[in-house]
Design a protein around this motif. Structure first.
Motif, mmCIF file in Angstrom:
data_model
loop_
_atom_site.group_PDB
_atom_site.id
_atom_site.type_symbol
_atom_site.label_atom_id
_atom_site.label_comp_id
_atom_site.label_asym_id
_atom_site.label_seq_id
_atom_site.Cartn_x
_atom_site.Cartn_y
_atom_site.Cartn_z
ATOM 1 N N ALA A 19 0.818 -1.170 0.124
ATOM 2 C CA ALA A 19 -0.156 -0.212 0.042
ATOM 3 C C ALA A 19 0.778 1.280 0.093
ATOM 4 C CB ALA A 19 -0.813 0.117 1.387
ATOM 5 N N ARG A 20 2.203 1.109 0.613
ATOM 6 C CA ARG A 20 2.811 2.082 0.682
ATOM 7 C C ARG A 20 3.777 2.616 -0.684
ATOM 8 N NH1 ARG A 20 2.404 4.632 5.280
ATOM 9 N NH2 ARG A 20 1.475 3.593 7.024
ATOM 10 N N GLU A 21 3.582 2.068 -1.494
ATOM 11 C CA GLU A 21 4.319 2.238 -2.940
ATOM 12 C C GLU A 21 3.652 3.415 -3.190
ATOM 13 O OE1 GLU A 21 3.586 -0.907 -5.482
ATOM 14 O OE2 GLU A 21 5.304 -2.385 -4.382
ATOM 15 N N GLY A 22 4.459 4.225 -4.229
ATOM 16 C CA GLY A 22 4.074 5.408 -4.836
ATOM 17 C C GLY A 22 4.660 6.642 -4.134
ATOM 18 N N ASN A 23 4.740 7.837 -4.638
ATOM 19 C CA ASN A 23 5.397 8.941 -4.271
ATOM 20 C C ASN A 23 4.546 10.123 -3.839
ATOM 21 O OD1 ASN A 23 7.270 11.159 -4.377
ATOM 22 N ND2 ASN A 23 8.454 10.219 -5.910
ATOM 23 N N ASP A 24 4.898 10.369 -2.545
ATOM 24 C CA ASP A 24 4.275 11.679 -2.075
ATOM 25 C C ASP A 24 4.105 12.774 -3.064
ATOM 26 O OD1 ASP A 24 3.170 11.039 0.374
ATOM 27 O OD2 ASP A 24 4.319 12.270 1.550
ATOM 28 N N GLU A 25 4.970 13.070 -3.835
ATOM 29 C CA GLU A 25 4.961 14.189 -4.821
ATOM 30 C C GLU A 25 3.797 13.920 -5.740
ATOM 31 O OE1 GLU A 25 6.974 16.587 -4.181
ATOM 32 O OE2 GLU A 25 7.688 15.467 -2.589
ATOM 33 N N ASP A 26 3.246 12.861 -5.984
ATOM 34 C CA ASP A 26 1.986 12.852 -6.839
ATOM 35 C C ASP A 26 0.761 13.227 -6.124
ATOM 36 O OD1 ASP A 26 3.694 11.488 -8.487
ATOM 37 O OD2 ASP A 26 3.091 9.715 -7.755
ATOM 38 N N GLN A 27 1.038 13.712 -4.716
ATOM 39 C CA GLN A 27 -0.124 13.934 -3.941
ATOM 40 C C GLN A 27 -0.300 15.471 -3.929
ATOM 41 O OE1 GLN A 27 -1.462 10.852 -4.404
ATOM 42 N NE2 GLN A 27 -2.518 11.252 -2.666
ATOM 43 N N MET A 28 -1.451 16.222 -3.495
ATOM 44 C CA MET A 28 -1.496 17.277 -3.214
ATOM 45 C C MET A 28 -0.820 18.042 -2.119
ATOM 46 S SD MET A 28 -5.674 17.900 -3.800
ATOM 47 C CE MET A 28 -5.711 19.761 -3.556
ATOM 48 N N SER A 29 -0.229 19.052 -2.108
ATOM 49 C CA SER A 29 0.447 19.783 -1.192
ATOM 50 C C SER A 29 -0.476 20.179 -0.077
ATOM 51 C CB SER A 29 1.023 21.166 -1.849
ATOM 52 O OG SER A 29 0.255 22.178 -1.999
ATOM 53 N N ARG A 30 0.107 20.534 1.177
ATOM 54 C CA ARG A 30 -0.536 20.827 2.213
ATOM 55 C C ARG A 30 -1.675 21.906 2.113
ATOM 56 N NH1 ARG A 30 3.004 22.559 7.319
ATOM 57 N NH2 ARG A 30 3.890 20.469 6.883
ATOM 58 N N GLY A 31 -0.963 23.026 1.616
ATOM 59 C CA GLY A 31 -1.720 24.499 1.146
ATOM 60 C C GLY A 31 -2.954 23.921 0.308
ATOM 61 N N SER A 32 -2.532 23.412 -1.154
ATOM 62 C CA SER A 32 -3.720 23.005 -1.655
ATOM 63 C C SER A 32 -4.948 22.360 -1.118
ATOM 64 C CB SER A 32 -3.028 22.525 -3.171
ATOM 65 O OG SER A 32 -2.198 23.147 -3.589
ATOM 66 N N LEU A 33 -4.519 21.285 -0.447
ATOM 67 C CA LEU A 33 -5.510 20.256 -0.032
ATOM 68 C C LEU A 33 -6.232 21.077 0.985
ATOM 69 C CD1 LEU A 33 -6.980 17.841 0.386
ATOM 70 C CD2 LEU A 33 -4.966 16.987 1.834
#
Length: 464
Positions: A19-33
């Motif tokens: 489940a932990r595969e994948g890159n955090d960079e693909d996700q929204m930044s804290r400000g955007s979210l």
């Protein structure tokens, strides 16, 4: 290589690694979210429900109930958001664990329907405000609202949405403050809104103190817990603490519930003739402030409806793909949900919206109680993740389905008793949601302890 997940640590760790595969960079930044989620705070429904609670139970009771609500929402969503962030799991994906794939389809379609209902409500508020300002017909303004709302969740337009929400947030916030000041300047400032109490002891107050009834009333909006999971799944794992404390924490609900309730209560007991109805407060703001009031309504409803439209389309898609095996591009599901929203806006559904949401709220409350219980019992042994495909899950998880059934039956019985005998309405409305949550949680915990084989609907994971 395959792992049979029956509760062993090695199997759980293997699933967790997947489940932990994948890159955090693909996700929204804290400000955007945080900015995207803040749009939910501007739902005019929150202005209305605060005023409704104060009218029914008195301002003092409403304030106490809202404070307890803010604390409860902050605590529960801290748990749900952390789990969704760390495992990147949405409501649809998580429901497979507690209910199985077939059971999760029920949760998904309920989530989609509630999001659609809220989109209808918030959209109808804007349409009514347009009609109050310029005249015309509701069908025309409803069509305009749907047409301009739909593109806001499509493709590249969603990237623009972060900036749009940033622009609309201060307009909404300061617009409502302006409405309070304006109403006070025109009609006078007094303490009537703070000292209001029901003129008579209404039958439904027999269900308990007014503050408890207010708290139970806000349990009908526990759909926000499901909203939280779907939004939190878009964030970065490194931002867990920030989102727990700020984005989805008590501070958000101080704005969403506390500030909105203050505005609703003040305007209701300050502007003469304002009805505490779904459209009455919006009409009062437009009649008071004219075009500026209309702009405030449009700003608030546009922000919240981006969330409603997005979650309605996303969960309709999950339901359609899982149940009917229909594969269509995202734009098709967006258009389908928008058409459904518009058709419902043509009906007098707003008049029955609270009743419909109350019945569906029982189902949602039971789901949230089970989800929270599962996460707390399975700490350190996560067995549900977005990286795992549907075929690795059982169709049904008896633990979750039994707990959900028991909780919803209790909730429905309480509501039916209130409908049959008005003198019992207070007991049903106050204790129905509370007993639903407690029963669902207790039953699930008991089954978890006594039936470990069904602690998860996960059967196996093939890792290559």
């Amino acid at each position: 290589m395959s792992f049979n997940l029956t509760g062993s640590n090695s199997d759980v760790e293997a699933t967790d690694a997947l489940a932990r595969e994948g890159n955090d960079e693909d996700q929204m930044s804290r400000g955007s979210l945080a900015l995207a989620w803040s749009g939910v705070a501007s739902a005019f429904f929150f202005v209305y429900i605060g005023a409704a609670m104060a009218s029914a139970y008195g301002t003092a009771n409403a304030i106490i109930g809202i404070i307890l609500t803010i604390l409860a929402y902050g605590a529960i969503n801290a748990v749900l958001s952390k789990y969704a962030l760390e495992n990147r799991t949405t409501v649809a994906q998580f429901s497979r664990t507690i209910l199985g794939t077939a059971g999760s389809s029920i949760a998904t379609v309920i989530f989609a329907l509630v999001a659609i209902y809220y989109a209808v409500f918030e959209g109808s508020i804007v349409a009514y405000a347009f009609m109050a300002a310029f005249g015309g017909e509701m069908w025309m303004w409803s069509l305009i609202v749907v047409i301009y709302s739909t593109p806001l969740i499509l493709g590249g337009v969603r990237r623009f949405l972060d900036k749009l929400n940033g622009w609309l947030m201060p307009l909404y916030f300061f617009g409502l403050i302006a409405a309070v000041i304006w109403a006070g300047a025109v009609y006078g400032f007094s303490d009537a809104w703070l000292t209001h109490a029901p003129e008579v002891e209404l039958p439904f107050t027999a269900g308990g103190p007014g503050w408890l009834a207010t708290f139970a009333g806000y349990m009908g909006v526990w759909i926000m817990m499901m909203f939280t999971m779907d939004y939190a799944a878009l964030g970065k794992r490194k931002d867990v603490k920030f989102h727990q404390r700020i984005t989805f924490g008590p501070l958000f609900y101080v704005l969403a519930y506390g500030f909105s309730a203050f505005v609703g209560i003040f305007l209701t007991f300050t502007i003469p003739g304002v009805e505490v109805t779904e459209t009455g407060l919006a009409g009062g703001i437009v009649s008071l402030m004219g075009v500026l009031g209309l702009i405030v309504i449009i700003a608030s409803q546009t922000r919240i409806n981006t969330a409603n439209y997005y979650l309605a389309a996303a969960n309709l898609r999950a339901f359609g793909e899982r149940v009917f095996r229909v594969q269509m591009p995202n734009i098709a599901w967006v258009l389908i949900s928008s058409v459904i929203i518009y058709l419902l806006m043509l009906l007098p559904i707003v008049e029955y919206l609270l009743l419909a949401l109350a019945w569906q709220g029982v189902l949602v409350t039971a789901w949230v109680a089970i989800a929270l219980t599962h996460i707390l019992l399975a700490r350190g042994k996560n067995q549900e993740h977005a990286a795992i495909a549907d075929e690795h899950y059982r169709a049904f998880n008896n633990n979750g389905l039994i707990a959900w059934l028991v909780g919803t039956v209790i909730g429905f019985v309480m509501m039916i008793l209130g409908a049959i005998n008005p003198e019992l309405a207070g007991i049903g409305s106050t204790w129905g949601p509370i007993l639903t949550a407690v029963a669902s949680s207790v039953v699930y915990a008991i089954l978890w302890k006594t039936n470990p084989v069904s602690r998860t609907a996960l059967v196996k994971v093939d890792a290559r």
